[in-house]
Design a protein around this motif. Structure first.
Motif, mmCIF file in Angstrom:
data_model
loop_
_atom_site.group_PDB
_atom_site.id
_atom_site.type_symbol
_atom_site.label_atom_id
_atom_site.label_comp_id
_atom_site.label_asym_id
_atom_site.label_seq_id
_atom_site.Cartn_x
_atom_site.Cartn_y
_atom_site.Cartn_z
ATOM 1 N N UNK A 202 3.424 -9.410 9.448
ATOM 2 C CA UNK A 202 3.727 -9.120 10.858
ATOM 3 C C UNK A 202 5.078 -8.402 10.898
ATOM 4 N N UNK A 203 5.112 -7.265 11.582
ATOM 5 C CA UNK A 203 6.355 -6.499 11.705
ATOM 6 C C UNK A 203 6.807 -6.474 13.161
ATOM 7 N N UNK A 204 8.098 -6.280 13.338
ATOM 8 C CA UNK A 204 8.617 -6.033 14.691
ATOM 9 C C UNK A 204 9.051 -4.565 14.728
ATOM 10 N N UNK A 205 8.522 -3.850 15.723
ATOM 11 C CA UNK A 205 8.863 -2.418 15.842
ATOM 12 C C UNK A 205 9.029 -2.117 17.347
ATOM 13 N N UNK A 229 9.523 -9.384 7.237
ATOM 14 C CA UNK A 229 9.972 -10.561 6.489
ATOM 15 C C UNK A 229 10.662 -10.063 5.216
ATOM 16 N N UNK A 230 11.583 -10.892 4.743
ATOM 17 C CA UNK A 230 12.390 -10.458 3.594
ATOM 18 C C UNK A 230 11.683 -10.780 2.270
ATOM 19 N N UNK A 231 10.492 -10.244 2.088
ATOM 20 C CA UNK A 231 9.687 -10.475 0.879
ATOM 21 C C UNK A 231 9.171 -9.114 0.390
ATOM 22 N N UNK A 232 8.733 -9.014 -0.839
ATOM 23 C CA UNK A 232 8.185 -7.719 -1.305
ATOM 24 C C UNK A 232 7.030 -7.250 -0.407
ATOM 25 N N UNK A 233 6.174 -8.185 0.005
ATOM 26 C CA UNK A 233 5.049 -7.786 0.869
ATOM 27 C C UNK A 233 5.549 -7.300 2.223
ATOM 28 N N UNK A 234 6.586 -7.971 2.733
ATOM 29 C CA UNK A 234 7.175 -7.566 4.012
ATOM 30 C C UNK A 234 7.778 -6.165 3.902
ATOM 31 N N UNK A 235 8.497 -5.926 2.824
ATOM 32 C CA UNK A 235 9.132 -4.611 2.643
ATOM 33 C C UNK A 235 8.071 -3.516 2.482
ATOM 34 N N UNK A 236 6.985 -3.863 1.780
ATOM 35 C CA UNK A 236 5.910 -2.871 1.585
ATOM 36 C C UNK A 236 5.269 -2.534 2.942
ATOM 37 N N UNK A 237 5.067 -3.563 3.754
ATOM 38 C CA UNK A 237 4.479 -3.323 5.081
ATOM 39 C C UNK A 237 5.413 -2.438 5.915
ATOM 40 N N UNK A 238 6.711 -2.728 5.851
ATOM 41 C CA UNK A 238 7.682 -1.925 6.617
ATOM 42 C C UNK A 238 7.652 -0.470 6.136
ATOM 43 N N UNK A 239 7.558 -0.298 4.824
ATOM 44 C CA UNK A 239 7.522 1.072 4.272
ATOM 45 C C UNK A 239 6.241 1.787 4.710
ATOM 46 N N UNK A 257 15.285 -3.901 9.216
ATOM 47 C CA UNK A 257 16.118 -5.109 9.335
ATOM 48 C C UNK A 257 15.223 -6.326 9.116
ATOM 49 N N UNK A 258 15.829 -7.494 9.196
ATOM 50 C CA UNK A 258 14.956 -8.669 9.158
ATOM 51 C C UNK A 258 14.276 -8.793 10.521
ATOM 52 N N UNK A 259 13.188 -9.496 10.548
ATOM 53 C CA UNK A 259 12.322 -9.447 11.732
ATOM 54 C C UNK A 259 12.985 -10.030 12.982
#
Ligand code: NAD
Length: 542
Positions: A202-205, A229-239, A257-259
């Motif tokens: 889940x991302x916040x945008x 979220x501050x995890x590899x999966x979170x960063x991949x989703x953000x990217x 940023x963090x969510x």
């Protein structure tokens, strides 16, 4: 990151519609489908008469939704570059010139395949999406715990459930709506309940567009904020989400940023903007009592780069669906965290806004000798600001409500961006049907500014619409004397300021094209002996 093909945007409103349109326009290789639970709204989005008014929106729709040519509005350098970079731009202005002569500044895009769709099939669209944007309304709660301050996340919760049930594994869920800090937890919990064996990111945008300039804001954002979220999966989703924006937004403007920071930033951004408006409005009240001029004060302080000159215009205060509800959400958050002083501080921003609106109504009545009986007032501008048909939290409605108390003979309403029947319906719904002229009340909504202003005793300019700035109320019907109408025709300044608040009253009497104090008016009558207080024509005019 390269795997995104389908984007679903849930919520076809002021944010969902334009955001999805620009995303599709800038990413011809993606399919963007907007869904909504309101079939009427979706049907409108498929036509020429889309449900919201935003400058430039229709041109974007013509390309992304209809696959037809771009018109001249996009032909500014930054857009032309971006269009050129698309593989299917086929002709330059010179080529166009040879085709159509007078339309030399149009850019033609041939063979663009439509990639923006509108649908009511929510579950199917969600099930095919790689990214689901949630752009549903999040108003202030009207009842129950936190009523009047907390955010109502009912719609968001309902969408989260739909997404949880239908989303394909690995789909990225994005909060576009403005939400209280830690709402992503609600979405994540809902996803876990329905799909315990799958992990979703889940991302916040949050969206920073402003009504009236939405398309420009989306095409040229100051920043795009993505919280994960501050995890590899979170960063991949953000990217992955960033890869959608990177088609047109420079990379350095995409901030991750963090969510929780991202969710909170949106509330704080709106609260700080509103705070500036309340700050300058509070000073306008001091100006009116001291003889200082609020415009001069605003200019003097705005030249300090630490303060800056934006959002420093005194006026009727902020309106619209966002500022008030987002400050109240911040107030509620602070209260819930036991930070009562912080809550009180932000609450004052709303209090000053309400004070300013009430003050304006009092001034209008005072300017008209303390009584509105037998008088016609014209309200120019009903939406909460210019270039939008969004009427939520409109200062005009508040003023109408206040003015009605003093029993004017008519309150005429006009807005160039709003459909009169819709405005009438809304006023009837919010203030009661009995206030409408057709039911014996004073309120009438016009489709024409001149008719609305005809024989008005005061014209209240509520928004900065260009039409109001450039229009001259010079109908000879306004007053019987020829001299007055010729005076009006020669006066190049139809709307002069009366109110240091920044709220404008055009005329105490419709036949004066400028606002005047009573002393000035008496002097003017002296100079124009055929029209004196008590003259027959004036008596007829009340
Ligand atoms: P809106 O009311 O114009 O649109 C919301 C849409 O969501 C409506 O069409 C509604 O029918 C639909 N909807 C509600 N529940 C649904 C459901 N369960 N399934 C499908 N559709 C559903 O709202 P808006 O102005 O677009 O605002 C949306 C969000 O964006 C809000 O959180 C708002 O705070 C935020 N925001 C708004 C603006 C703005 O200028 N309006 C700017 C930035 C952010």
């Amino acid at each position: 990151i390269g795997g995104v093909k389908n984007i679903c945007c849930v919520g076809a409103g002021y944010v969902g519609g334009p955001t999805a349109a620009v995303m599709a326009f800038q990413n011809p290789h993606l399919n963007v489908t907007v869904v909504d639970r309101d079939p009427g709204r979706i049907a409108q989005w498929k036509t020429k008469h889309v449900p919201i008014y935003e400058p430039g929106l229709y041109e974007i729709l013509r390309i992304a939704r209809d696959g037809s040519r771009a018109s001249s509005f996009i032909n500014e350098p930054s857009r032309a570059d971006s269009l050129d970079s698309m593989s299917n731009v086929s002709s330059s202005s010179s080529e166009c010139e040879s085709q159509c002569g007078e339309h030399a500044d149009e850019i033609y895009i041939s063979g663009r395949v439509p990639n923006l769709f509108f649908s009511t099939d929510i579950s199917k669209t969600i099930s095919e999406a790689d990214i689901v944007l949630i752009a549903v309304n999040t108003p202030t709660k009207l009842r129950g715990l936190g009523a009047g301050r907390a955010t109502d996340v009912t719609a968001l919760e309902a969408v989260a459930r739909e997404v949880a049930i239908h989303a394909k594994p690995g789909a990225i869920v994005v909060e576009k709506s403005t939400v209280p800090c830690r709402t992503a937890d609600i979405i994540q919990d809902t996803l876990k309940i329905h799909r315990p064996n799958l992990a979703f990111e889940v991302l916040s945008n949050p969206e920073f567009l402003a009504a009236g300039t939405a398309i420009n804001d989306l095409l040229h954002p100051d920043r795009v904020l993505i919280g994960s979220s501050n995890t590899p999966a979170g960063h991949l989703a953000a990217a992955t989400l960033a890869s959608v924006y990177v088609s047109w937004v420079p990379r350095h403007k995409i901030i991750t940023t963090n969510i929780w920071s991202s969710e909170l930033s949106k509330l704080v951004a709106n609260s700080m903007l509103a705070q500036r408006i309340s700050s300058i409005n509070s000073i306008s009240a001091i100006c009116e009592k001291t003889g200082a001029d609020i415009d001069e004060v605003a200019k003097s302080i705005g030249l300090d780069p630490r303060i800056g000159n934006k959002f420093l215009r005194a006026g009727l205060g902020f309106g619209g669906s966002c500022f008030k509800k987002d400050i109240l959400s911040l107030v509620y958050l602070a209260e819930s965290l036991g930070l009562d002083e912080v809550a009180e501080y932000w609450q004052q921003v709303v209090t000053i806004n309400e004070f300013q609106r009430a003050r304006f109504v009092r001034r209008v009545v005072k300017c008209l000798n303390g009584t509105l009986v037998g008088k016609k007032l014209t309200i120019l501008g009903y939406a909460f600001k210019k270039d939008t048909n969004d009427t939520r939290e409109s200062p005009a409605l508040d003023s109408i409500k206040g003015l009605i108390e003093d029993a004017p003979s008519e309150i005429a309403v006009y807005d160039p961006c709003c459909i009169p029947s819709v405005v009438k319906q809304e006023i009837g719904r919010l203030l009661g049907k009995e206030v409408l002229k057709e039911n014996g009340g004073p309120v009438e909504v016009y489709a024409d500014a001149y008719r609305a202003c005809h024989k008005a005793h005061a014209i209240l300019i509520m928004t900065e619409c260009d039409e109001f700035k450039n229009t001259r109320i010079s109908s000879p019907n306004l007053h019987p004397t020829q001299k007055l109408s010729s005076r009006m025709k020669s006066d190049p300044r139809p709307f002069q300021r009366l109110e240091p608040t920044g709220s404008e009253i055009l005329a105490l009497h419709s036949y004066l094209t400028r606002t005047v104090s009573m002393a000035d008016a008496l002097q003017w009558f002296e100079e124009n002996p055929e029209c004196k207080p008590g003259c027959k024509a004036c008596a007829e005019e009340g």
